[in-house]
Write a protein that holds these residues in place. Structure first.
Motif, PDB file in Angstrom:
ATOM      1  N   VAL A   5       0.843  -1.201   0.000  1.00  0.00           N
ATOM      2  CA  VAL A   5       0.000   0.000   0.000  1.00  0.00           C
ATOM      3  C   VAL A   5       0.876   1.248   0.000  1.00  0.00           C
ATOM      4  CG1 VAL A   5      -1.889   1.231   1.129  1.00  0.00           C
ATOM      5  CG2 VAL A   5      -1.742  -1.257   1.356  1.00  0.00           C
ATOM      6  N   GLU A   7       1.007   5.571  -0.288  1.00  0.00           N
ATOM      7  CA  GLU A   7       0.187   6.693   0.188  1.00  0.00           C
ATOM      8  C   GLU A   7      -0.651   7.283  -0.942  1.00  0.00           C
ATOM      9  OE1 GLU A   7      -1.187   8.821   3.356  1.00  0.00           O
ATOM     10  OE2 GLU A   7       0.419   7.353   3.528  1.00  0.00           O
ATOM     11  N   THR A 190      -2.718   1.972  -3.969  1.00  0.00           N
ATOM     12  CA  THR A 190      -2.561   3.152  -3.140  1.00  0.00           C
ATOM     13  C   THR A 190      -3.710   3.145  -2.124  1.00  0.00           C
ATOM     14  OG1 THR A 190      -3.919   4.600  -4.522  1.00  0.00           O
ATOM     15  CG2 THR A 190      -1.583   4.420  -5.101  1.00  0.00           C
ATOM     16  N   LYS A 191      -3.651   4.053  -1.181  1.00  0.00           N
ATOM     17  CA  LYS A 191      -4.691   4.076  -0.141  1.00  0.00           C
ATOM     18  C   LYS A 191      -6.087   4.293  -0.723  1.00  0.00           C
ATOM     19  CE  LYS A 191      -2.136   4.997   4.052  1.00  0.00           C
ATOM     20  NZ  LYS A 191      -1.822   5.936   5.145  1.00  0.00           N
ATOM     21  N   LEU A 194      -7.924   1.064  -1.127  1.00  0.00           N
ATOM     22  CA  LEU A 194      -7.962   0.177   0.043  1.00  0.00           C
ATOM     23  C   LEU A 194      -9.385  -0.260   0.400  1.00  0.00           C
ATOM     24  CD1 LEU A 194      -6.139  -1.231   2.060  1.00  0.00           C
ATOM     25  CD2 LEU A 194      -6.213   0.805   3.489  1.00  0.00           C
TER      26      LEU A 194
END
Length: 206
Positions: A5, A7, A190-191, A194
Motif C-alpha cells: 500500500v 500513500e 494506493t490508499k 484500500l
C-alpha cells in the motif's frame, strides 16, 4: 497474500503486509516502488479506475496497481528448497521488455535473434540475488509493462524502474513463506483503492 500500500500515486515508498487466512504473519515491511509512483496495471481482477488516474506503460517507471498472481521465485543460487517454482538466474537468462518481440514480458534463455531490449537476470549486482515474479500483463499487451518483480533493493531509499524492492533478509522471509498450493497473490495499491480491496477480501485484518 502480499499487500503493498502506497500513500498516493506519486509515492516511491510503500508498506508491505503478508497475510495467511486473513491474519497478518509478519511485521510490516517498508519497501521501495517505482520512481514515478504507481499506475494501474493488468492483473487478475480489474480494480475501479477513474479516467484521470494513471495507467502503467512500458518504461514509465511506475509500479503496477492491481491484483496479481505470484508465479515463481528466481535467484542466483542453483537450487533452493522452496514451496514455489524456482528459476535459476544463470548466465544468458533474460527478461524481454521489447514489446515487438514474441517473448515480450517473458523470462527466456537468450534466443539466437536477440530482442531489441531486454534485461539480464544474472546481474553484476545483488538486486536479483533473490526475487519473486509478479504475474503482470500475462497476455503480453504491447507497451503495457513487463518484467515486474519483487527483488533486493539497490539501497535503502532507491526507487525502482517499476518493481517493488526491499532488503535481502526481508525478501528471503517472504520467498520461503510463499506456497504455490495456496495460490499466492500480490495486491498492490494506493490508499485510494484500500476500501475496494477490503470489500473484495473482508476477512483481511490490517
Amino acid at each position: 497474500m502480499v499487500l503493498v500500500v502506497g500513500e498516493e500515486y506519486n509515492s516511491t515508498k510503500a508498506e508491505l503486509y503478508c497475510f495467511e487466512d486473513g491474519a497478518r504473519v509478519f511485521d510490516p515491511i517498508k519497501v521501495n516502488v517505482g520512481k514515478s509512483g504507481f499506475g494501474f496495471g493488468l492483473g487478475e481482477i480489474n480494480l475501479a479506475r477513474k479516467e484521470s488516474e494513471p495507467l502503467k506503460y512500458e518504461g514509465d517507471k511506475k509500479a503496477p496497481i492491481g491484483i496479481f498472481r505470484l508465479d515463481a521465485i528466481f535467484g542466483y543460487a542453483k537450487d533452493l528448497k522452496l514451496k514455489m517454482p524456482y528459476i535459476h538466474a544463470r548466465n544468458g537468462l533474460i527478461c524481454v521488455d521489447d514489446s515487438d518481440s514474441e517473448f515480450y514480458n517473458k523470462i527466456v534463455q537468450e534466443p539466437k535473434v536477440k530482442p531489441k531490449s531486454f534485461e539480464e537476470m544474472r546481474r553484476d549486482d545483488a538486486q536479483y540475488e533473490l526475487g519473486i515474479v509478479v504475474g503482470h500483463n500475462k497476455e503480453q499487451l504491447k507497451k503495457r509493462g513487463s518484467c515486474i518483480f519483487m527483488h533486493v533493493q539497490k539501497s535503502k531509499d532507491a526507487a525502482t524502474a517499476g518493481c517493488t524492492s526491499m532488503t535481502l533478509e526481508e525478501i528471503e522471509k517472504i520467498a520461503f513463506w510463499l506456497d504455490e498450493s495456496k495460490n499466492p497473490i500480490l495486491i498492490q495499491i494506493t490508499k485510494s483503492q484500500l476500501r475496494e480491496v477490503l470489500k473484495l477480501y473482508p476477512n483481511l485484518k490490517l
